[in-house]
Design an enzyme around this catalytic site. Structure first.
Site, PDB file in Angstrom:
ATOM      1  N   GLU A   1       0.835  -1.119  -0.068  1.00  0.00           N
ATOM      2  CA  GLU A   1       0.008   0.177  -0.135  1.00  0.00           C
ATOM      3  C   GLU A   1       0.942   1.074  -0.079  1.00  0.00           C
ATOM      4  O   GLU A   1       2.225   0.927  -0.031  1.00  0.00           O
ATOM      5  CB  GLU A   1      -0.779   0.006   1.255  1.00  0.00           C
ATOM      6  CG  GLU A   1      -0.031   0.141   2.582  1.00  0.00           C
ATOM      7  CD  GLU A   1      -0.924  -0.347   3.818  1.00  0.00           C
ATOM      8  OE1 GLU A   1      -2.212  -1.022   3.731  1.00  0.00           O
ATOM      9  OE2 GLU A   1      -0.911   0.383   4.769  1.00  0.00           O
TER      10      GLU A   1
ATOM     11  N   HIS B   1      -3.974   3.182   8.333  1.00  0.00           N
ATOM     12  CA  HIS B   1      -2.551   2.798   8.883  1.00  0.00           C
ATOM     13  C   HIS B   1      -1.532   4.079   9.210  1.00  0.00           C
ATOM     14  O   HIS B   1      -1.471   4.839   8.308  1.00  0.00           O
ATOM     15  CB  HIS B   1      -1.882   1.810   7.953  1.00  0.00           C
ATOM     16  CG  HIS B   1      -2.746   0.536   7.742  1.00  0.00           C
ATOM     17  ND1 HIS B   1      -2.683  -0.242   6.766  1.00  0.00           N
ATOM     18  CD2 HIS B   1      -3.554  -0.207   8.591  1.00  0.00           C
ATOM     19  CE1 HIS B   1      -3.355  -1.257   6.795  1.00  0.00           C
ATOM     20  NE2 HIS B   1      -3.806  -1.396   8.000  1.00  0.00           N
TER      21      HIS B   1
END
Lengths: 292, 386
Positions: A210, A248
């Site tokens: 990601e 995150h």
């Protein structure tokens, strides 16, 4: 075969008496994991579902021969908990805890450097060798035992999605590892790839990355030079705006660094099969690994 | 978390890092009052917003008299400042920092950041201060010096000397710098900073180093041990829907698109946004309700998306693990009943208790479209935007 954990792994759970610790310990035991001990300071001598609870990791290791620790300790105390395992002779420590301060994790990483211990996470779903051992919070039934594919991911539910699509295609997994969504993690994609390279049962690997940092770029150049098996890659966050932390702690584009576009380009350049449509991920893998 | 320049400079003072004399002002009379104490002209009026590039956007002005201070402050307060970091919508200026002007000989750059791949703290410095440091790093990487510090050991004087000599400081300033850098490092670690940046750090005609600008960012994960930083939060700098979401511990970011979405897990949420884009839409938000969300959290998250005027359709994508599909379905139904659904909603659920979740949705009588998998969900989203 598998990497890092298998049916013989003896697990202790740090934070076993907490709500999350209890719930997931039971899930792991149901899956077949050997949970041999729990640790909660101040609760030594108690039991949780017949599992003995100790005050310290050292005592738990000495008394039960645990070699792997699963951590559910709250963020403010998690760094201490991880360092405690390193000094108690634990071989592999899996930190589920989300929200550990970055500075604490930097200290942990330097503390563990050179010691014979592997940290997975933090802020991760854990690790599973399907059919043998589950050390984490992932739903067990979506996995298919027996390999031949290894999975490495920075994410939680996105990993479940990917694994489930593999399973629906009849593609089993050797070991699935969530390395975690924090900026500083113990185990990297490259660490896992080195292990998968040596595992004869693993015939291909899926990498789920990601935005944020440059781990995927570094991994791509490692694969080009040192990894012989086919790799499928997926990167989340093409539409993520720069400068914002996308859930995150590690998922943030800073300046020009960490974009999904740069990661996808690096992966393609290194010969990784990049899937750009998550809806078709399983079918994509079937095509790539069908020829593996 | 970000704070304003004036707040960062207060922190600097606490650590004896020299900053120009001055103070923050919310209206022109206060600005004039502060300017009058600075003992001369010019003084500098600086707009206080959480974005860089203020100078080019007209957010930093020199004033040669008290009258000018009053006029400039009056114009600056309330103006919408657009910089390369604010986006086209800009930021409304609510306060200014009034500071003494300095006679500047050189402009340097000094920053401290954590380096994620080495797990070290990096001190970055350059003689090319006052410019965008990323551009300097791009075009002339040789003008940047970096020193990596193990956080277990801390900063040593040889680290500081390495930086100081690279900056080619004159003797008097050298001593000051060797004193100052360890204090800046201490501020960084004691406050769990994610960034400390002085750009420019100026050398004055008197051979003194002064932090002309100050930028500080903090690790959100560590704010629990820094209540004084939490007090610096400026709600005027935040999006109203994001403020609302933060009350319920929801990971929500408001974006420009037309398709709202609600997902569990940050990675899957980003991937879902990408699916929306591939289907021809634009994501209106990022929303991760989290692994262990309650139905109340789901309800509040869904309500926030529904209240977003630019949303023309919504995709809910849940891979049930710890968050069970029935809990999600309950939350969606509660929010829909309270707020009313005015746009089409596509729901894709998989995982724990999926049958129970689907039953709750179908028995609710709500007008929802269910998708069997992600491929199907993408096709149905494409239908929404067609």
């Amino acid at each position: 075969m598998s990497i890092f954990i298998n049916a013989k792994t003896r697990v202790l759970v740090q934070g076993i008496t907490g709500r999350e610790g209890q719930f997931h310990t039971r899930q792991c035991v149901t899956y077949g994991t050997q949970v041999v001990a729990g640790v909660t300071p101040g609760k030594g001598g108690q039991e949780m579902d017949g599992i003995p609870v100790f005050n310290t990791v050292r005592e738990a290791v000495d008394r039960t021969g645990a070699d792997c620790s699963l951590i559910f300790v709250p963020p403010a105390f998690a760094a201490e908990g991880i360092m405690e395992t390193a000094d108690a002779g634990i071989r592999i420590v899996v930190a589920i805890t989300e929200g550990i301060p970055v500075l604490d994790m930097m200290k942990v990483k330097n503390y563990l450097a050179g010691k014979a211990i592997r940290l997975i996470g933090p802020n991760c779903p854990g690790i599973i060798t399907p059919g043998e051992c589950k050390v984490g919070i992932m739903p067990g039934p979506i996995h298919k035992p027996g390999g031949p594919i290894g999975v490495i991911s920075r994410s939680g539910t996105l990993t479940y999605e990917v694994v489930y699509q593999l399973t629906l295609q009849g593609i089993g997994q050797t070991t699935c590892i969530g390395i975690g969504g924090d900026p500083v993690t113990g185990t990297t994609f490259i660490d896992c790839l080195e292990a998968f390279e040596k595992d004869p049962e693993t015939r291909g690997v899926v990498i789920v990355g990601e935005i944020g940092g440059t781990a995927e770029e570094e991994t791509a150049s490692f694969i080009e030079k040192h990894f012989s098996k086919p790799v499928v890659g997926f990167i989340a966050g093409l539409t993520a705006p720069p400068g914002r932390r996308m859930g995150h702690a590690g998922a943030i584009i800073s300046g020009k660094s960490g974009t999904a576009g740069a990661k996808i380009a690096a992966m393609k350049k290194s010969g990784i099969h990049v899937c750009e449509d998550l809806g078709l991920f399983g079918e994509f893998c079937a095509k790539v690994f069908g020829h593996a | 978390m970000k704070i304003h320049e004036y707040q960062a400079k207060e922190l600097f003072k606490k650590y004896d890092i020299p900053v120009p004399a001055g103070g923050v002002a919310w209206d022109p009379p206060a600005a004039v009052k502060t300017a009058a104490t600075l003992g001369g002209f010019p003084v500098v009026v600086k707009a206080q917003i959480h974005a860089g590039g203020r100078g080019k956007g007209g957010g930093v002005k020199l004033a040669g008299s008290l009258g000018e201070v009053e006029r400039i402050t009056g114009k600056m307060l309330g103006m919408t400042l657009v910089t390369h970091q604010t986006g086209p919508e800009g930021r409304r200026v609510g306060k200014v920092l009034v500071e003494q002007g300095l006679s500047i000989v050189r402009e340097l750059y000094l920053g401290i950041v954590p380096d994620r791949s080495t797990a070290k703290i990096v001190v970055i410095a350059s003689q090319a201060g006052g410019m965008d440091i990323e551009a300097v790093a791009d075009r002339t990487p040789e003008k940047i010096v970096k020193v990596f510090i193990n956080p277990l050991d801390g900063i040593r004087s040889f680290h500081c000397r390495q930086i100081a000599y690279a900056l080619e400081l004159p003797q008097a300033a050298m001593k000051q710098f060797l004193n100052m850098l360890p204090r800046l490092y201490r501020l960084f670690v004691e406050y769990d900073c994610s960034l400390l940046e002085i750009n420019p750090l100026v050398l004055t005609a008197e051979d003194k180093l002064v932090a002309l600008d100050a930028k500080a960012g903090f690790d959100d994960n560590a704010l629990f041990r820094h209540p004084d930083i939490l007090e610096c939060r400026d709600l005027a700098e935040e999006d109203p829907l994001e403020i609302e979401a933060s009350k319920y511990n929801l990971n929500y970011i408001n974006l420009d698109g037309n398709i709202g979405n609600m997902v569990n897990g940050a990675g899957l949420a980003m991937a879902t946004m990408d699916i929306i884009k591939r289907a021809g839409g634009e994501p209106a938000n990022f929303l991760d309700v989290g692994g262990g969300a309650s139905s109340e959290m789901v309800e509040n998250g869904f309500r926030i998306i529904l209240s977003d005027k630019k949303v023309k359709g919504i995709l809910i994508n849940i891979f049930g693990g710890i968050l069970r599909c029935d809990v999600l379905a309950d939350g969606v139904v509660q929010a829909a009943k309270k707020t009313g659904i005015t746009v089409p909603v596509v729901v894709r659920m998989e995982g724990t208790n999926v049958e129970k979740g689907r039953r709750i949705l179908s028995e609710s009588g709500l007008n929802l479209t269910t998708a069997v998998d992600l491929k199907d969900a993408a096709a149905k989203v494409a239908g929404l935007v067609a």
